[in-house]
Write a protein that holds these residues in place. Structure first.
Motif, PDB file in Angstrom:
ATOM      1  N   ILE A 176       0.852  -1.177   0.000  1.00 18.91           N
ATOM      2  CA  ILE A 176       0.000   0.000   0.000  1.00 18.91           C
ATOM      3  C   ILE A 176       0.890   1.229   0.000  1.00 18.91           C
ATOM      4  N   ASN A 177       0.790   2.029  -1.051  1.00 13.71           N
ATOM      5  CA  ASN A 177       1.575   3.253  -1.123  1.00 13.71           C
ATOM      6  C   ASN A 177       0.823   4.413  -0.477  1.00 13.71           C
ATOM      7  N   GLY A 178       1.542   5.378   0.020  1.00 14.29           N
ATOM      8  CA  GLY A 178       0.905   6.541   0.642  1.00 14.29           C
ATOM      9  C   GLY A 178       0.414   6.230   2.043  1.00 14.29           C
ATOM     10  N   ASN A 179      -0.223   7.217   2.647  1.00 18.64           N
ATOM     11  CA  ASN A 179      -0.731   7.081   4.014  1.00 18.64           C
ATOM     12  C   ASN A 179      -1.969   6.189   4.063  1.00 18.64           C
ATOM     13  N   LEU A 180      -2.019   5.326   5.075  1.00 18.85           N
ATOM     14  CA  LEU A 180      -3.179   4.469   5.305  1.00 18.85           C
ATOM     15  C   LEU A 180      -3.926   4.976   6.534  1.00 18.85           C
ATOM     16  N   GLY A 181      -5.214   5.217   6.379  1.00 18.52           N
ATOM     17  CA  GLY A 181      -6.044   5.622   7.505  1.00 18.52           C
ATOM     18  C   GLY A 181      -6.972   4.497   7.910  1.00 18.52           C
ATOM     19  N   VAL A 182      -7.136   4.324   9.225  1.00 15.18           N
ATOM     20  CA  VAL A 182      -7.994   3.260   9.733  1.00 15.18           C
ATOM     21  C   VAL A 182      -8.483   3.643  11.125  1.00 15.18           C
ATOM     22  N   GLY A 183      -9.717   3.326  11.412  1.00 12.90           N
ATOM     23  CA  GLY A 183     -10.251   3.546  12.754  1.00 12.90           C
ATOM     24  C   GLY A 183      -9.955   2.347  13.629  1.00 12.90           C
ATOM     25  N   LEU A 184      -9.117   2.540  14.631  1.00 12.31           N
ATOM     26  CA  LEU A 184      -8.740   1.444  15.523  1.00 12.31           C
ATOM     27  C   LEU A 184      -9.646   1.485  16.756  1.00 12.31           C
ATOM     28  N   GLN A 204       1.480   4.946   8.041  1.00 14.11           N
ATOM     29  CA  GLN A 204       0.116   5.038   8.552  1.00 14.11           C
ATOM     30  C   GLN A 204      -0.189   6.479   8.954  1.00 14.11           C
ATOM     31  N   PHE A 205      -1.449   6.831   8.837  1.00 14.01           N
ATOM     32  CA  PHE A 205      -1.877   8.157   9.268  1.00 14.01           C
ATOM     33  C   PHE A 205      -1.603   8.299  10.758  1.00 14.01           C
ATOM     34  N   GLU A 206      -0.995   9.397  11.153  1.00 16.23           N
ATOM     35  CA  GLU A 206      -0.491   9.533  12.523  1.00 16.23           C
ATOM     36  C   GLU A 206      -1.587   9.517  13.586  1.00 16.23           C
ATOM     37  N   GLN A 207      -2.833   9.804  13.210  1.00 13.66           N
ATOM     38  CA  GLN A 207      -3.916   9.849  14.198  1.00 13.66           C
ATOM     39  C   GLN A 207      -4.746   8.559  14.249  1.00 13.66           C
ATOM     40  N   ASN A 208      -4.263   7.488  13.621  1.00 15.41           N
ATOM     41  CA  ASN A 208      -5.028   6.241  13.591  1.00 15.41           C
ATOM     42  C   ASN A 208      -5.437   5.766  14.986  1.00 15.41           C
ATOM     43  N   ASP A 209      -4.534   5.851  15.936  1.00 15.97           N
ATOM     44  CA  ASP A 209      -4.791   5.317  17.272  1.00 15.97           C
ATOM     45  C   ASP A 209      -5.932   6.035  17.988  1.00 15.97           C
ATOM     46  N   SER A 210      -6.196   7.273  17.619  1.00 11.62           N
ATOM     47  CA  SER A 210      -7.214   8.051  18.322  1.00 11.62           C
ATOM     48  C   SER A 210      -8.525   8.153  17.531  1.00 11.62           C
ATOM     49  N   MET A 211      -8.643   7.431  16.431  1.00 11.90           N
ATOM     50  CA  MET A 211      -9.839   7.525  15.585  1.00 11.90           C
ATOM     51  C   MET A 211     -10.724   6.297  15.737  1.00 11.90           C
ATOM     52  N   ASP A 212     -12.044   6.532  15.735  1.00  9.20           N
ATOM     53  CA  ASP A 212     -12.969   5.423  15.553  1.00  9.20           C
ATOM     54  C   ASP A 212     -13.251   5.289  14.059  1.00  9.20           C
ATOM     55  N   SER A 213     -14.069   4.321  13.677  1.00  8.40           N
ATOM     56  CA  SER A 213     -14.256   4.039  12.257  1.00  8.40           C
ATOM     57  C   SER A 213     -14.950   5.187  11.521  1.00  8.40           C
ATOM     58  N   PHE A 214     -15.918   5.858  12.175  1.00  4.36           N
ATOM     59  CA  PHE A 214     -16.586   6.959  11.485  1.00  4.36           C
ATOM     60  C   PHE A 214     -15.641   8.147  11.303  1.00  4.36           C
ATOM     61  N   THR A 215     -14.823   8.444  12.313  1.00  2.00           N
ATOM     62  CA  THR A 215     -13.864   9.547  12.194  1.00  2.00           C
ATOM     63  C   THR A 215     -12.873   9.277  11.072  1.00  2.00           C
ATOM     64  N   ALA A 216     -12.448   8.025  10.953  1.00  2.00           N
ATOM     65  CA  ALA A 216     -11.538   7.663   9.869  1.00  2.00           C
ATOM     66  C   ALA A 216     -12.190   7.906   8.511  1.00  2.00           C
ATOM     67  N   TYR A 217     -13.441   7.521   8.358  1.00  4.21           N
ATOM     68  CA  TYR A 217     -14.172   7.765   7.113  1.00  4.21           C
ATOM     69  C   TYR A 217     -14.283   9.258   6.844  1.00  4.21           C
ATOM     70  N   ASP A 218     -14.606  10.026   7.869  1.00  2.00           N
ATOM     71  CA  ASP A 218     -14.768  11.474   7.724  1.00  2.00           C
ATOM     72  C   ASP A 218     -13.462  12.136   7.272  1.00  2.00           C
ATOM     73  N   LYS A 219     -12.359  11.700   7.838  1.00  2.00           N
ATOM     74  CA  LYS A 219     -11.061  12.270   7.460  1.00  2.00           C
ATOM     75  C   LYS A 219     -10.631  11.812   6.064  1.00  2.00           C
ATOM     76  N   PHE A 220     -11.093  10.624   5.666  1.00  2.00           N
ATOM     77  CA  PHE A 220     -10.838  10.168   4.303  1.00  2.00           C
ATOM     78  C   PHE A 220     -11.525  11.095   3.297  1.00  2.00           C
ATOM     79  N   LEU A 221     -12.746  11.518   3.632  1.00  2.00           N
ATOM     80  CA  LEU A 221     -13.448  12.465   2.767  1.00  2.00           C
ATOM     81  C   LEU A 221     -12.691  13.789   2.662  1.00  2.00           C
ATOM     82  N   ASP A 222     -12.034  14.174   3.758  1.00  2.00           N
ATOM     83  CA  ASP A 222     -11.260  15.421   3.784  1.00  2.00           C
ATOM     84  C   ASP A 222      -9.867  15.253   3.197  1.00  2.00           C
ATOM     85  N   LYS A 223      -9.598  14.034   2.649  1.00  2.00           N
ATOM     86  CA  LYS A 223      -8.309  13.735   1.996  1.00  2.00           C
ATOM     87  C   LYS A 223      -7.128  13.893   2.954  1.00  2.00           C
TER      88      LYS A 223
END
Length: 362
Positions: A176-184, A204-223
């Motif tokens: 996987i190239n580039g940053n990976l975002g995931v809600g942990l 990995q996206f630096e805020q992965n540890d503090s995100m839930d799945s919806f927040t991860a989706y929301d930040k994905f929309l914000d690129k």
């Protein structure tokens, strides 16, 4: 002449009426009386039922579902069951993990319980062993076992996928190239899906540890990152936006090999009569007819394939129909935290961590 005609008509009428009465008296015992007797016996007959009363069922979600709530799905199946079991009612209540724990601590328990990973350790002391596995696919059944006994069976399946603007062709490059975002989240282990499939990541996206799945989706929309490691719920959200013209089409990679997005059902009642009814309800929940209706909420069956035709969910279903590893639903919170740590290490190339993860897979 007119009087004679009237007399003749009256005479004919009397003869016809007499004939009808004779026919009635002849046929009534043969055709009418048995029907009346059967009707009367039905009125006096006592309706036979297996159980007259209410069974309480809790639904406790520890991961995101699909397009509709699992509680609504259970309520619909309960109404079907009630039509076949006159006098029996299944009352479905949605609860958070915290609410369920407080109820258990105060001595309140349901007759039936629907739950995911993370809740199992809090329920294991109250569940009874089940009589069978209801035809659930073999690679998922072990997730509901404890000490070689079946305390819960899966009835709904979810899975992981990658959503991105870029087609990674992961079957070839495994990277996987580039940053990976995931809600942990607190209970699920999405990074384990990558480790099981030997996927490599650059960062990995630096805020992965503090995100839930919806927040991860929301930040994905914000690129905020390039690729989202999501679930069937994220696919539903993205497809909706694309269908409405609010998002450009995306590329998807559906993971086989592993899923801990499994909803289980078990029995807590200690009443033998209620236990028997609860077993019958689980049988209904896992019938082919009920399993086919899982497509109504954009999730997947633990028994059937071909619920979807001609869209992204068909490809998703095909990936999940391949052999899957999962985690035991009764794992403790401490073990789930350890799995998250080991998964991160494994994705960084730590072979020892990857080997350690294997002991948790069933």
């Amino acid at each position: 002449m007119k009087n004679k005609g009237k007399i003749a008509l009256k005479y004919l009428f009397k003869i016809s009426l007499s004939a009808l009465i004779v026919v009635y008296l002849f046929l009534a015992p043969v055709l009418i009386f048995p029907v009346l007797k059967q009707s009367q016996s039905s009125i006096n007959q006592e309706i036979q039922v297996d159980y007259m009363g209410i069974l309480e069922m809790w639904n406790i979600d520890t991961f995101e579902g699909g397009s509709k709530s699992r509680t609504l799905y259970l309520e619909n199946r309960a109404m079907e069951f009630e039509k076949k079991s006159i006098g029996t009612f299944i009352m479905c209540t949605n609860m958070t993990v915290e609410q369920a724990v407080l109820n258990i601590q105060s001595g309140k328990l349901p007759d039936l319980v629907s739950f995911g990973i993370g809740m199992g350790e809090k329920l294991i002391n109250y569940l009874i062993p089940l009589s069978n596995t209801y035809g659930v696919r073999d690679d998922l059944v072990e997730g509901g076992m404890c000490n070689k006994l079946q305390y819960a069976v899966p009835y709904i399946l979810g899975g992981y996928l990658l959503i991105s603007d870029t087609d990674y062709q992961l079957d070839d490059t495994k990277k996987i190239n580039g940053n990976l975002g995931v809600g942990l989240g607190d209970y699920t282990s999405p990074l384990l899906a990558l480790a099981v499939n030997d996927i490599e990541i650059n960062s990995q996206f630096e805020q992965n540890d503090s995100m839930d799945s919806f927040t991860a989706y929301d930040k994905f929309l914000d690129k905020k990152f390039d690729t989202l490691l999501g679930t069937q719920r994220d696919l539903y959200r993205v497809k909706n936006r694309i269908d409405k013209g609010n998002m450009m089409p995306k590329n998807y990679h559906y993971f086989s090999g592993f899923s801990d997005l499994v909803q289980y059902v078990g029995i807590c009642s200690k009443d033998p009569v209620k236990q028997e009814i609860a077993q019958k309800f689980i049988d209904h929940l896992l019938s082919n007819n009920s399993q086919q209706k899982i497509s109504d909420m954009n999730m997947f069956s633990v028994k059937l394939n071909n619920l979807y035709l001609g869209d992204e969910y068909e490809s998703y279903e095909k990936a999940l129909s391949k052999p899957l590893k999962t985690l035991n639903v009764f794992l403790s919170q401490e073990k789930l935290k350890e799995i998250k740590v080991l998964s991160k290490k494994a994705l960084s190339g730590d072979k020892t961590a990857k080997k350690e993860l294997e002991k948790y897979l069933v």
